[in-house]
Design a protein around this motif. Structure first.
Motif, PDB file in Angstrom:
ATOM      1  N   GLY A  35     -46.654   8.509   5.928  1.00  0.00           N
ATOM      2  CA  GLY A  35     -46.967   7.107   5.711  1.00  0.00           C
ATOM      3  C   GLY A  35     -46.129   6.523   4.581  1.00  0.00           C
ATOM      4  N   PRO A  36     -46.392   5.267   4.210  1.00  0.00           N
ATOM      5  CA  PRO A  36     -45.585   4.598   3.170  1.00  0.00           C
ATOM      6  C   PRO A  36     -46.010   5.011   1.766  1.00  0.00           C
ATOM      7  CG  PRO A  36     -47.257   3.095   3.980  1.00  0.00           C
ATOM      8  CD  PRO A  36     -47.401   4.354   4.792  1.00  0.00           C
ATOM      9  N   VAL A  37     -45.988   6.309   1.490  1.00  0.00           N
ATOM     10  CA  VAL A  37     -46.384   6.793   0.172  1.00  0.00           C
ATOM     11  C   VAL A  37     -45.256   6.653  -0.834  1.00  0.00           C
ATOM     12  CG1 VAL A  37     -48.103   8.364   1.116  1.00  0.00           C
ATOM     13  CG2 VAL A  37     -45.765   9.158   0.808  1.00  0.00           C
ATOM     14  N   LEU A  38     -44.026   6.472  -0.349  1.00  0.00           N
ATOM     15  CA  LEU A  38     -42.865   6.262  -1.199  1.00  0.00           C
ATOM     16  C   LEU A  38     -42.131   5.019  -0.726  1.00  0.00           C
ATOM     17  CD1 LEU A  38     -41.464   9.922  -1.298  1.00  0.00           C
ATOM     18  CD2 LEU A  38     -42.896   8.849  -3.019  1.00  0.00           C
ATOM     19  N   ALA A  39     -41.497   4.339  -1.651  1.00  0.00           N
ATOM     20  CA  ALA A  39     -40.670   3.179  -1.313  1.00  0.00           C
ATOM     21  C   ALA A  39     -39.204   3.577  -1.466  1.00  0.00           C
ATOM     22  CB  ALA A  39     -40.998   2.004  -2.214  1.00  0.00           C
ATOM     23  N   ARG A  40     -38.412   3.384  -0.421  1.00  0.00           N
ATOM     24  CA  ARG A  40     -36.993   3.729  -0.484  1.00  0.00           C
ATOM     25  C   ARG A  40     -36.238   2.562  -1.100  1.00  0.00           C
ATOM     26  NH1 ARG A  40     -36.328   4.857   4.396  1.00  0.00           N
ATOM     27  NH2 ARG A  40     -35.238   3.028   5.152  1.00  0.00           N
ATOM     28  N   THR A  41     -35.647   2.786  -2.248  1.00  0.00           N
ATOM     29  CA  THR A  41     -34.937   1.726  -2.961  1.00  0.00           C
ATOM     30  C   THR A  41     -33.428   1.780  -2.754  1.00  0.00           C
ATOM     31  OG1 THR A  41     -34.861   3.091  -4.966  1.00  0.00           O
ATOM     32  CG2 THR A  41     -36.734   1.591  -4.713  1.00  0.00           C
ATOM     33  N   GLU A  42     -32.887   2.966  -2.447  1.00  0.00           N
ATOM     34  CA  GLU A  42     -31.450   3.099  -2.216  1.00  0.00           C
ATOM     35  C   GLU A  42     -31.214   4.166  -1.152  1.00  0.00           C
ATOM     36  OE1 GLU A  42     -28.920   3.470  -5.762  1.00  0.00           O
ATOM     37  OE2 GLU A  42     -30.722   3.091  -6.969  1.00  0.00           O
ATOM     38  N   SER A  43     -30.164   3.990  -0.380  1.00  0.00           N
ATOM     39  CA  SER A  43     -29.762   5.010   0.598  1.00  0.00           C
ATOM     40  C   SER A  43     -28.276   4.860   0.880  1.00  0.00           C
ATOM     41  CB  SER A  43     -30.571   4.885   1.892  1.00  0.00           C
ATOM     42  OG  SER A  43     -30.436   3.602   2.463  1.00  0.00           O
TER      43      SER A  43
END
Length: 440
Positions: free
Chosen positions: A100-108
């Motif tokens: 689930g959305p337990v982490l927010a992806r800020t960069e990839s």
């Protein structure tokens, strides 16, 4: 019971499945913070063996607070023997696999290029990736790198456990826009407008329904339509038409003035991006060691993959087989110190089968030399990871990577693939716990 169950075995399977589902729901209800992992085990072995192979994956930490960051880096190779029943990776997107959305992806990034769009990937080429994830929901979460391929679905890399501490209410995602404006928390920014417009349209819909529900609906209308002499003119009165016209005009005015107000408040907008980024693969490195699979068997009772391969060293330095990687499982040859040195102490233990890789002749392969060796990867992981179900696959083709090391520690990678024949009996009584055979 006869109505629903044609055979007793069918009834038993249905009852057991229902009981298991109820027990799982009960466990998740009693333990709401429980996090389940290893969803990749549900993927078919051919999907895990012959699509994307992740290697050199590292997690910068195993514990962060809410708003803290974890950096996941590594490489992946798209296997050349791509399954014919899957679309080619013409559109692929770098993501992260979490419960689930337990982490927010800020960069990839892929090969240093921002991976905010999908891109085309090439088979038999290597790519380097990096994702930066921000803690959002406290708990014990399994974190995977992941590639989503259009038409093929998610391809998961190795997963590691991450503990997120703190309070979810403290999470913030600040950003600075291109116009210089700073948004304190992107997660809650603009929610007031969202609630207002949703509430407005719901209110209009309720008014429209109440207008028609305030009068008897079914029987009077049925009689007006079916009985002789029924007064159909009363089904929709002039007042109804006037009210409907007024509501239509009001809706158009609301949309028009709402658009004007939004356009005035936010004159600079960015349209949704529909194009695809262009990412060049890493420079191609020729295989130093050519691998030809002469025979490969999977010993079902022994839970062991055995391959007879011919190795040809076409390089100018020696090459020693140190690792076999498939489906995120790393079988390390314990006799090769260079391979053992590449194992990070924090690497997930469940992805490092303790029995490792057995090679009949682990001596370095000299430049220009060709020799045939037997390779054995025996471990219970073939069963626990559900990789043994490959024996039920129509083409029974395995795939993986072989890592070779020279005397200076330089590594080269070779693809290995070939048909696999299951063996259901073992006269030597060999198992993963008793690989040499004999009495258990």
């Amino acid at each position: 019971m006869r109505t629903f169950c044609f055979r007793k075995s069918s009834c038993v399977r249905v009852i057991l499945s229902a009981a298991a589902a109820i027990m799982q729901i009960g466990i998740l209800t009693l333990v709401p913070d429980a996090a389940l992992a290893h969803g990749e085990r549900n993927q078919e072995p051919f999907l895990r063996m012959r699509t994307a192979h992740f290697y050199d994956v590292k997690w910068s930490t195993n514990e962060i607070p809410v708003n803290g960051e974890i950096v996941v880096t590594g490489k992946f190779r798209l296997f050349p023997i791509w399954p014919v029943n899957l679309p080619l990776p013409e559109a692929a997107f770098l993501g992260n696999g979490t419960p689930g959305p337990v982490l927010a992806r800020t960069e990839s990034y892929i090969n240093g290029v921002p991976a905010i769009q999908s891109t085309k990937l090439e088979l038999n080429r290597d790519y380097e990736f990096k994702t930066v994830l921000k803690g959002r929901v406290p708990g014990h979460h399994h974190v995977h790198p992941m590639i989503n391929v259009m038409g093929a679905g998610p391809l998961l890399g190795p997963g590691n456990w991450l503990t997120v501490t703190g309070n979810e209410s403290d999470f913030k995602l600040p950003i600075k826009t291109l116009s210089g404006e700073t948004i304190d928390n992107l997660e809650t920014w603009g929610l007031g407008r969202v609630f207002f417009w949703h509430g407005l349209w719901v209110a209009i819909a309720i008014v429209w329904l109440v207008w028609w529900l305030r009068r008897p609906l079914l029987l009077p209308r049925f009689r007006a339509l079916t009985e002789k002499g029924g007064d159909r003119s009363q089904l929709v009165t002039s007042t109804d038409r006037l009210f409907g016209a007024g509501l239509l005009v009001a809706t158009i005015l609301i949309v028009f003035f709402g658009f004007q107000a939004t356009d005035t408040a936010y004159p600079r907008t960015v349209p949704l991006q529909g194009s695809r980024a262009t990412v060049e693969p890493l420079p191609e490195v020729p295989e130093q060691v050519k691998v030809v699979v002469n025979k490969s068997n999977y010993d079902v009772p022994g839970r062991s993959l055995r391959m007879n391969v011919t190795l040809t060293n076409s390089g100018s330095t020696s090459a020693q087989l140190g690792e076999f990687l498939t489906s995120n499982q790393r079988f390390i040859n314990h006799e090769v110190s260079q391979a053992m040195a590449t194992v990070d102490p924090n690497y997930p233990k469940e992805l490092l089968p303790p029995n490792g890789l057995k090679v009949s002749d682990s001596r370095p392969l000299k430049p220009g030399e060709t020799k045939t060796v037997d390779i054995e990867a025996a471990d219970a992981a073939w069963e626990t990871e559900r990789l043994s179900s490959l024996i039920n696959d129509p083409d029974n083709t395995l795939g993986g990577l072989l890592f070779f090391y020279d005397e200076h520690g330089k590594r080269t990678i070779s693809n290995v693939s070939g048909p696999m024949v299951p063996v259901f009996t073992d006269p030597d009584n060999r198992t993963a716990e008793n690989p040499k055979g004999g009495p258990g």
